[in-house]
Design a protein around this motif. Structure first.
Motif: not given
Length: 329
Positions: A217-219, A251-254, A259-260, A285-286
């Motif tokens: 998803x991040x990529x 957690x990594x998605x948040x 941050x990215x 919280x975003x």
């Protein structure tokens, strides 16, 4: 009553309740415009002469919105099966995509049967707009025959876009998890994930699947953002109402969003699972994250999500206009 409806009542016989009051599913009004017989005050303009060698192209009006309808956690009974069919046949003409966010059957302690998937496929094929299905726990990890149920979902829904030629060309399926997909429609990125509630049947597999999807998803979002810039808008769809056991993805998605992306891309997380409607700004919280959970069932119509294409914003409540119980069927 057509053959599909008869079959559905037979299939759901263990859950049959008396269906009361479904008049007017397909009622509609038709108006006819009579021609005007009064002549114009001014005479018509003379013809322009010989036609052009090349026909004039119609002006292309850019789309201002993308309309998506979403439902989930349905059908759980024969009555809901009939209601869902009515909803699919009455999807408004402005719909460009319909999303079913998972749970196509009631969770039970009995094995999941191929006939259940086939019956629901027949209902969802009635949709008047292209439709995709996200996997839920009731048709996979909560089945007593987990592996077989997973294969049933792939057989009936993992290539569902082939039902609509306009959608087939847009959808990209994941090579590891074929139930996971992505598409870009009208410049909007839509991701359908395997994020299920229910039973953790294998903790190692569970964690690996969440981690893999978090990375993918991040990529995918980064590639898309590089292409679209400030116009970027993303819809992430999974079945699960996030809980502690889903931390491997969320957690990594948040952290990625914070941050990215620096909260510069409006993202809607769309899900089902808990059978209540939720509209939750500032999700995780975003500021750029909005979560919408469909109520599910046929108590109300699918929700309408209007993606505002021409608005460049980091605020997801501006990027996505959500209307509950959006049409009558």
């Amino acid at each position: 009553m057509n053959l599909i409806t008869v079959a559905l009542f037979t299939f759901f016989s263990s859950n049959v309740v008396v269906a009361r009051g479904f008049p007017g599913f397909f009622d509609s009004e038709f108006r006819k415009t009579l021609p005007c017989f009064k002549p114009d005050v001014e005479p018509s303009t003379a013809p322009s002469g010989a036609p052009s060698e090349t026909p004039t192209q119609s002006p292309v009006v850019p789309a201002e919105t993308l309309i998506i309808y979403a439902t989930g956690d349905v059908p759980y009974s024969a009555v809901e099966a009939v209601g869902l069919m009515g909803q699919m046949q009455a999807v408004p003409s402005d719909a460009e995509l319909v999303l079913h966010v998972g749970d196509i059957r009631r969770s039970t302690t009995t094995p999941c049967l191929a006939s259940e998937y086939e019956a629901v496929q027949g209902i969802l094929n009635q949709s008047t707009a292209p439709l995709l299905v996200i996997v839920g726990d009731n048709e996979w990890n909560d089945c007593t025959n987990t592996d077989e149920a997973y294969s049933f979902f792939h057989q009936y829904f993992a290539q569902f876009e082939k039902q609509w030629s306009s959608l087939e060309a847009l959808v990209v399926r994941d090579p590891v998890y074929p139930e996971v997909f992505s598409l870009v429609q009208e410049g909007i990125l839509v991701l359908g994930l395997n994020l299920v509630g229910g039973r953790v049947h294998n903790s190692t597999e569970w964690q690996n699947r969440l981690t893999y999807q978090a990375n993918q998803v991040q990529e995918r979002i980064l590639d898309y953002w590089a292409e679209t810039g400030d116009a970027a808008k993303v819809i992430v769809t999974g079945h699960a109402d996030p809980r502690t056991r889903h931390a491997g993805f969320f957690t990594p998605f948040q952290n990625f969003v914070a941050n990215t992306l620096n909260n510069r891309v409006p993202i809607l997380y769309l899900n089902g699972d808990s059978h209540v409607y939720k509209y939750e700004p500032t999700f995780l919280n975003q500021s750029s994250l909005l979560r919408v959970m469909v109520r599910g069932g046929t108590v109300e119509a699918p929700i309408r999500i209007q993606v505002n294409l021409e608005v460049n914003t980091t605020d997801p409540s501006v990027a996505f206009t959500v209307l509950r119980n959006a049409y009558v069927w």
